[in-house]
Structures are given as C-alpha cells and as structure tokens.
Write an enzyme that holds these catalytic residues in place. Structure first.
Site, PDB file in Angstrom:
ATOM      1  N   SER A  53       0.841  -1.200   0.000  1.00  0.00           N
ATOM      2  CA  SER A  53       0.000   0.000   0.000  1.00  0.00           C
ATOM      3  C   SER A  53       0.876   1.251   0.000  1.00  0.00           C
ATOM      4  O   SER A  53       1.684   1.446  -0.909  1.00  0.00           O
ATOM      5  CB  SER A  53      -0.942  -0.045   1.204  1.00  0.00           C
TER       6      SER A  53
ATOM      7  N   GLU B  71      -2.181  -2.244  -8.336  1.00  0.00           N
ATOM      8  CA  GLU B  71      -3.409  -2.444  -7.557  1.00  0.00           C
ATOM      9  C   GLU B  71      -3.763  -1.127  -6.880  1.00  0.00           C
ATOM     10  O   GLU B  71      -2.978  -0.176  -6.886  1.00  0.00           O
ATOM     11  CB  GLU B  71      -3.212  -3.549  -6.518  1.00  0.00           C
TER      12      GLU B  71
ATOM     13  N   HIS C 122      -4.870  -5.281  -1.619  1.00  0.00           N
ATOM     14  CA  HIS C 122      -5.707  -4.978  -0.468  1.00  0.00           C
ATOM     15  C   HIS C 122      -6.845  -5.976  -0.262  1.00  0.00           C
ATOM     16  O   HIS C 122      -7.676  -5.774   0.621  1.00  0.00           O
ATOM     17  CB  HIS C 122      -6.316  -3.579  -0.608  1.00  0.00           C
TER      18      HIS C 122
END
Length: 291
Positions: free
Chosen positions: A106, A201, A266
């Site tokens: 992330s 992503e 995620h």
C-alpha cells in the site's frame, strides 16, 4: 536473503498509526514462526493520521536497518506518510548496513521504490503484521511464510483472466497506482531500467481517478520498457465492468500481456510478491514464475 527461526526482525510504522490489538496479533504470528520480534519505539505513536512525527518514523527505519542484529524490517501497516519521511532517512548509513528483508504494501510502495533506487534490493510487497489478511486468510499466511523463509518459485491466480494474452519476462516491480503516480519526479519514482513486469493495484479509488493516475504515468513515460502487467485487487474501486473497461482502454495501447485478478494488494487474499526479482508472466495460465 531468507529468514530462519531465531532471527530478529523489527516492526516499524512508516505511515499511519497502528492499533495495539492489531499489532499484538501480528507480532504473535511472527513469533509463532520462530522469529524474535522487536517493535520500533514509535510504532504505536499517533499524530493525527501519522504514526508520530516524520523525523521519528524515519529514525525508526534507519535504526532498524542499521542494527547488525536485525535481519528484517517489516512495516506494520500502510495508511499515509511514507513519502514524507524518505528524505529524512540516512541512506548512506542504510547502504553501508547492507541488505535485509523488507516487507510492506500500500503506502509502503514509496519505500519499495526508494530501496530499489538506493540499494537495488529485492523487497517483498505483501501482507503486513497489523493487517487482517495475515490472520484471517491461510493462503496469505502460507505465501508470506514461504517468501520469507524458503523463497517463492511460482504464484498462480485461481480466478485470473487474461485481459490481453501472452507471455512476458522482466524484473517485477510496481505497487499501488496512486502512490506510483504521486512519486513521479522524485528519486524513488523513476522506474528501474530494462525489461519490467509491472504489478498494479489500488483501493477505494473510483475508475476515473485511477484513469487519471494511469494517464499521468503513461504521459510521463513510466511504462517504457514494460513487457507485461499484473493487475491485483481493486477493493471498493467502483463497478467491475467499468473498471475493466478503463484498464483495457489505458493499458491496451501498450500491446503487452495483461493479467486481471491476481490475489495481491488490499483484498482478502494477499500473496507476497518479490519486487526486483526476474519474473515470467503467463497471462494465459494466470501464473507468475520467478528466477
């Protein structure tokens, strides 16, 4: 590098604040694997949406990396803030300390880029100790354990689908799309040279916002040298058909294989990806192989 039972790892919080219960849960998993776990001094600090001041988070990273007893540095969670501390890290000391295991995802995309830039290391984009996936999903935990202790030869996406078919080879790198886009112009934002397979992503970004980030990356030449694209999870990123249509539109002109539906990022399953390792992508069989 690989870890072994008895090795010492340090958990840091380079971005957002970490809940005490979530941290304890992750530490227990790591200790159950035989690791000795040290929690950096400011990991449980909180300063609004940050885990303490920038200087403190940078110091935690630098001290953990330069401690000769520490074999791995693991990020507790993402959030926001890793970019803010990059210029405060003593990169000369970090380089002198040599390689270590590094794990995060992330917002930690920025640190992956910085470590690739400054040290040329293989780093692991995967589930973090304070996240839910590591404790709730068996495939997630098994994949991380294998990556850290024995190495990963191949990963398969059971529900993967080729948006554009074919086989691609190159060094794997990438991360969260919005972080890659906001890193453009900074040292860590420059992609590595040579053939590259890119993993992408994101989370809670609508299709038009992802379109904007991808367009920025495309116009900046960031995709030059890309031989294939692996698309991970896109949790709460709008209607799937709208998202897929946008990705086809933006990535199709690259004329490279594109795999949709790889379980990393995620989502509920978060496989661990070795950024910097040479990879072969088969979009047709939804497989990544590493050498």
């Amino acid at each position: 590098m690989r870890l072994a039972p008895g090795d010492l790892v340090t958990v840091i919080a380079p971005s957002g604040p970490v809940g005490a219960a979530a941290l304890r849960r992750g530490v227990a998993i790591l200790e159950g694997w035989g690791l000795r776990v040290r929690v950096a001094p400011h990991t449980e600090a909180a300063s609004g949406y940050l885990a303490g001041p920038d200087t403190a988070r940078a110091a935690d990273f630098t001290e953990a990396w330069t401690d000769p007893e520490v074999r791995g540095v693991l990020c507790a969670r993402g959030g926001y803030g890793a970019q803010r501390m990059l210029d405060l890290i003593d990169w000369e000391r970090v380089r002198e300390a040599g390689p270590k295991i590094f794990l995060g995802s992330s917002d930690v995309t920025a640190l992956h880029g910085a470590l690739a830039r400054h040290l040329g290391l293989v780093t692991y984009f995967g589930p973090m100790p304070a996240g839910l996936a590591l404790s709730r999903d068996r495939a997630t935990a098994e994949a991380l354990h294998r990556a850290l202790f024995t190495g990963t030869d191949a990963l398969t996406a059971p529900k993967g689908e080729a948006l554009f078919p074919g086989i691609a080879r190159g060094r794997l790198h990438g991360g969260t799309i919005t972080l890659l886009a906001t890193s453009l112009g900074a040292q860590e934002g420059a992609p590595p040279a040579g053939d590259r397979v890119v993993f992408l992503e994101d989370v809670t970004e609508s299709p038009y916002r992802l379109d904007r980030s991808l367009t920025q990356l495309l116009r900046a030449g960031w995709f030059a040298g890309v031989t294939g694209v692996v698309l991970g999870s896109f949790v709460d990123c709008g209607p799937e058909e709208e998202l897929r249509a946008m990705l086809r539109d933006r990535l199709g002109p690259l004329d490279v294989p594109v795999l949709w539906g790889f379980p990393a990022g995620h989502g509920p399953t978060q496989l661990t990806l070795p950024f910097g390792m040479w990879a072969e992508l088969s979009a047709d069989t939804a497989t990544l192989r590493f050498t």
